[in-house]
Design an enzyme around this catalytic site. Structure first.
Site, PDB file in Angstrom:
ATOM      1  N   PHE A 142       7.371  17.292 -18.360  1.00 30.21           N
ATOM      2  CA  PHE A 142       8.501  18.344 -19.067  1.00 30.21           C
ATOM      3  C   PHE A 142       9.352  18.709 -18.050  1.00 30.21           C
ATOM      4  O   PHE A 142      10.686  19.185 -18.193  1.00 30.21           O
ATOM      5  CB  PHE A 142       8.028  19.141 -20.039  1.00 30.21           C
ATOM      6  CG  PHE A 142       7.629  18.506 -21.326  1.00 30.21           C
ATOM      7  CD1 PHE A 142       8.650  18.163 -22.102  1.00 30.21           C
ATOM      8  CD2 PHE A 142       6.443  18.530 -21.719  1.00 30.21           C
ATOM      9  CE1 PHE A 142       8.177  17.459 -23.319  1.00 30.21           C
ATOM     10  CE2 PHE A 142       5.925  17.901 -22.715  1.00 30.21           C
ATOM     11  CZ  PHE A 142       6.815  17.281 -23.696  1.00 30.21           C
ATOM     12  N   LYS A 184       3.089   3.527 -11.142  1.00 29.22           N
ATOM     13  CA  LYS A 184       1.953   2.631 -10.796  1.00 29.22           C
ATOM     14  C   LYS A 184       1.673   1.680 -12.066  1.00 29.22           C
ATOM     15  O   LYS A 184       0.931   0.409 -11.870  1.00 29.22           O
ATOM     16  CB  LYS A 184       0.477   3.458 -10.764  1.00 29.22           C
ATOM     17  CG  LYS A 184       0.520   4.230  -9.161  1.00 29.22           C
ATOM     18  CD  LYS A 184       0.537   3.293  -8.065  1.00 29.22           C
ATOM     19  CE  LYS A 184       0.283   3.949  -6.815  1.00 29.22           C
ATOM     20  NZ  LYS A 184       0.483   3.226  -5.585  1.00 29.22           N
ATOM     21  N   ASN A 226       0.836  -1.170  -0.055  1.00 32.84           N
ATOM     22  CA  ASN A 226       0.093   0.043   0.199  1.00 32.84           C
ATOM     23  C   ASN A 226       0.823   1.326  -0.116  1.00 32.84           C
ATOM     24  O   ASN A 226       0.416   2.368  -0.331  1.00 32.84           O
ATOM     25  CB  ASN A 226      -0.841   0.058   1.149  1.00 32.84           C
ATOM     26  CG  ASN A 226      -1.608   1.270   1.443  1.00 32.84           C
ATOM     27  OD1 ASN A 226      -2.496   1.912   0.847  1.00 32.84           O
ATOM     28  ND2 ASN A 226      -0.840   2.136   2.447  1.00 32.84           N
ATOM     29  N   VAL A 247      -9.567   9.266  -2.939  1.00 32.91           N
ATOM     30  CA  VAL A 247     -10.001   9.034  -1.627  1.00 32.91           C
ATOM     31  C   VAL A 247      -9.480  10.183  -0.544  1.00 32.91           C
ATOM     32  O   VAL A 247      -8.250  10.623  -0.862  1.00 32.91           O
ATOM     33  CB  VAL A 247      -9.271   7.743  -0.829  1.00 32.91           C
ATOM     34  CG1 VAL A 247      -9.614   7.497   0.537  1.00 32.91           C
ATOM     35  CG2 VAL A 247      -9.837   6.583  -1.931  1.00 32.91           C
ATOM     36  N   ARG A 248     -10.284  10.766   0.410  1.00 32.29           N
ATOM     37  CA  ARG A 248      -9.886  11.679   1.474  1.00 32.29           C
ATOM     38  C   ARG A 248      -8.805  11.334   2.407  1.00 32.29           C
ATOM     39  O   ARG A 248      -9.156  10.654   3.490  1.00 32.29           O
ATOM     40  CB  ARG A 248     -11.162  12.051   2.089  1.00 32.29           C
ATOM     41  CG  ARG A 248     -12.050  13.067   1.307  1.00 32.29           C
ATOM     42  CD  ARG A 248     -13.316  13.572   1.939  1.00 32.29           C
ATOM     43  NE  ARG A 248     -14.071  12.917   3.058  1.00 32.29           N
ATOM     44  CZ  ARG A 248     -15.165  12.161   2.183  1.00 32.29           C
ATOM     45  NH1 ARG A 248     -15.493  12.311   0.863  1.00 32.29           N
ATOM     46  NH2 ARG A 248     -15.899  11.253   2.787  1.00 32.29           N
ATOM     47  N   SER A 278      -3.630   2.305  -8.917  1.00 32.34           N
ATOM     48  CA  SER A 278      -4.352   3.526  -9.229  1.00 32.34           C
ATOM     49  C   SER A 278      -4.786   3.604 -10.675  1.00 32.34           C
ATOM     50  O   SER A 278      -4.132   3.070 -11.355  1.00 32.34           O
ATOM     51  CB  SER A 278      -3.597   4.919  -8.893  1.00 32.34           C
ATOM     52  OG  SER A 278      -4.037   6.028  -9.617  1.00 32.34           O
ATOM     53  N   TYR A 313       4.081   9.302 -11.057  1.00 34.56           N
ATOM     54  CA  TYR A 313       3.038   8.679 -10.400  1.00 34.56           C
ATOM     55  C   TYR A 313       2.727   7.596 -11.403  1.00 34.56           C
ATOM     56  O   TYR A 313       2.365   6.280 -11.094  1.00 34.56           O
ATOM     57  CB  TYR A 313       2.083   9.468  -9.826  1.00 34.56           C
ATOM     58  CG  TYR A 313       0.878   8.916  -8.822  1.00 34.56           C
ATOM     59  CD1 TYR A 313       1.252   8.383  -7.435  1.00 34.56           C
ATOM     60  CD2 TYR A 313      -0.237   8.467  -9.438  1.00 34.56           C
ATOM     61  CE1 TYR A 313       0.621   7.780  -6.741  1.00 34.56           C
ATOM     62  CE2 TYR A 313      -1.217   7.823  -8.826  1.00 34.56           C
ATOM     63  CZ  TYR A 313      -0.912   7.268  -7.190  1.00 34.56           C
ATOM     64  OH  TYR A 313      -1.830   6.846  -6.588  1.00 34.56           O
TER      65      TYR A 313
END
Ligand code: NAP
Length: 231
Positions: free
Chosen positions: A98, A159, A88, A187-188, A140, A155
């Protein structure tokens, strides 16, 4: 008669956010939980704050192969067998392509790809030997090659690499070990921010569901809201 021991889950990056909530849900479901945190003081405080008594904290920086090795040795010497591994731990570098530098890309790959790689190599062989295992890679939609929503460069790349690792590990193990990836939604949490539409409880739901799949459950899939999504 052999007493049936509860399953044990190791969750990485679990001192806050989706990881912590996953620990809570698995603890409530009756699993023994090992809460991995790179800062043991914060991990221990987080474990204590959970209502259940089944959670213990362990120091674990997923980017450090020695830390993964020490964690595995510690659990082995304490007689803990990890049946469920939840990769996780995550970071969210926001740089666009860039202005992306090599260091930022390597950091994201270290956490999302190499972290899961080291953890799988440390714990999956014993799952195969024991004939039972569940691996959940918290990915994600940003890593989906088919997703039309652009995500920050490092990211998304890291992922996508985690998704590839999911398929590689799933293909390498027998069906008794289920290996899946999950997008928890937006998600918060500290990462997702306060405007995210999904509560941390709902975000962790599919993670905990995949961690507790029955023997007939799927493997080698990518899920959101307990439904299969495209890679
Ligand atoms: P978060 O609240 O920022 O928590 C991230 C956790 O990862 C923290 O416990 C952090 O530990 C830990 N971590 C970071 N680097 C680590 C390392 N090298 N070793 C061990 N732990 C490390 O994030 P979250 O929202 O709960 O995200 C959890 C996972 O869900 C991530 O993989 C993320 O990419 C994924 N995800 C989240 C969303 C979202 O909207 N929130 C959406 C899609 C996917 P420290 O406290 O020590 O920093």
């Amino acid at each position: 008669m052999n007493p049936v021991r509860p399953r044990t889950a190791l969750v990485t990056g679990a001192n806050r956010g989706i990881g912590l909530e996953t620990c809570r849900q698995l603890d409530r479901a009756g699993l023994d939980v090992v809460l991995g945190a790179r800062d043991l003081t914060r991990g221990t405080a987080a474990a204590k704050a959970l209502s259940g008594a089944r959670t213990r904290a362990v120091e674990l920086d997923v980017t450090d192969a020695d830390s993964v090795r020490r964690c595995a040795q510690r659990l082995t010497s304490d007689g803990v067998e990890v049946d469920v591994l939840v990769n996780n731990a995550g970071i969210y570098p926001t740089t666009g392509f860039f202005s992306l530098d090599e260091k930022t890309l390597r950091e994201a790959l270290d956490v999302h790809l190499m972290g899961a790689f080291h953890l799988c190599q440390a714990f999956v062989p014993a799952m195969v030997r024991r004939g039972f295992g569940r691996v959940v890679n918290v990915s994600s939609g940003g890593g989906a090659l088919t997703d039309s929503v652009p995500s920050p460069a490092a990211y998304g790349i890291s992922k996508a690499a985690l998704n590839a690792l999911t398929l590689v590990v799933a293909a390498a193990v027998p069906d008794t070990v289920k290996v899946n990836a999950v997008c928890p939604g937006w998600v918060r949490t500290d990462m997702g921010g306060s405007a995210a539409p999904t509560s941390v409880e709902d975000g962790a739901d599919t993670v905990a569901w995949l961690a507790r799949l029955p023997d007939s459950g799927p493997t080698g899939g990518f899920f959101r809201n307990r439904r299969r999504i495209d890679w």
